[in-house]
Design an enzyme around this catalytic site. Sequence first.
Site, short mmCIF file in Angstrom:
data_model
loop_
_atom_site.label_atom_id
_atom_site.label_comp_id
_atom_site.label_asym_id
_atom_site.label_seq_id
_atom_site.Cartn_x
_atom_site.Cartn_y
_atom_site.Cartn_z
N ARG A 107 32.94 43.72 68.27
CA ARG A 107 34.37 43.89 68.48
C ARG A 107 34.63 44.59 69.81
O ARG A 107 34.05 45.65 70.06
CB ARG A 107 34.94 44.72 67.32
CG ARG A 107 36.38 44.52 67.08
CD ARG A 107 36.79 45.19 65.80
NE ARG A 107 36.78 46.63 65.89
CZ ARG A 107 37.59 47.43 65.21
NH1 ARG A 107 38.46 46.91 64.37
NH2 ARG A 107 37.52 48.72 65.33
N THR A 111 40.51 45.47 73.08
CA THR A 111 41.40 44.38 72.62
C THR A 111 41.31 44.16 71.11
O THR A 111 42.16 43.50 70.53
CB THR A 111 41.04 43.07 73.31
OG1 THR A 111 39.70 42.70 72.89
CG2 THR A 111 41.06 43.21 74.82
N ASP A 204 32.34 54.11 61.59
CA ASP A 204 31.73 52.92 62.18
C ASP A 204 30.45 52.59 61.40
O ASP A 204 29.45 53.29 61.50
CB ASP A 204 31.41 53.21 63.66
CG ASP A 204 30.95 51.96 64.38
OD1 ASP A 204 30.05 51.27 63.88
OD2 ASP A 204 31.52 51.66 65.45
N ASP A 207 27.18 51.96 63.48
CA ASP A 207 26.63 53.20 64.05
C ASP A 207 26.01 54.08 62.97
O ASP A 207 24.96 54.71 63.18
CB ASP A 207 27.74 53.99 64.77
CG ASP A 207 28.15 53.33 66.07
OD1 ASP A 207 27.56 52.30 66.43
OD2 ASP A 207 29.07 53.84 66.73
#
Length: 212
Positions: A107, A111, A204, A207
Amino acid sequence: MIAAMTNVQVCTHPLTQHLLTRIRDYQSPSGDFRRHAGQMSRFLVYEAMRDLSTRAAGVETPMGLAAGVVLTDYIVLAPVLRAGLVLCEAAQELFPNARIYHIGLRRDETTLQAISYYARLPESLPAESRVFILDPMLATGGSATAAISLFAEHGVSTIHLVSFVASPEGIKHVHSQFPEVMITTGAIDDCLNDNGYIVPGLGDAGDRLFGT
Ligand code: PRP
Ligand code: URA
């Protein structure tokens, strides 16, 4: 299991919810996060595969004949890299012979568009394939719709999406393009924040599983 909305299953089993709580905790060390995410993956995959097709097949036990079944679906697992690997590992344990097609999507954090960097699908897939897109996070839904599109373009119509946490926005996005896709998730959270992260979510996922 309850059906919160059409073609969405929220896995409310206490064990799943316990594991989700552990992985949401920002203080969970990465080893615990991975272990709990692996365990949770098994339950979600199990639930997502509830309606697999079978055919009757007798089996001989030490004591005689018993009725039984064999699975008949052509199962395809499609982990979305990176975080989807944890779900894939669990699914693979259950279906060692499943075909696995990795989908590389990243991703763009500005944006929020999904950028494809890897997809190695065969030229054709049996139309009756049952595809399981595996990605713990359904946030804006950009990654999920990109992954689903790859298989829809191959003529596959039975596509499931398995996630740990989904946002209402992500579910809406996926179903606006692919209303038939069944979404199995551990939770539908409140919303997305300005950075496209699920709130409260779990942070995340990639991560936390693999490092930044
Ligand atoms: C995360 C997650 C999904 C995607 C969800 O991956 O695993 O694939 O974001 O966001 P979306 O619904 O808004 O598209 P990310 O792009 O961070 O890649 P990573 O797993 O390699 O870290
Ligand atoms: N990707 C993640 O890993 N977490 C989110 O909350 C949103 C996208």
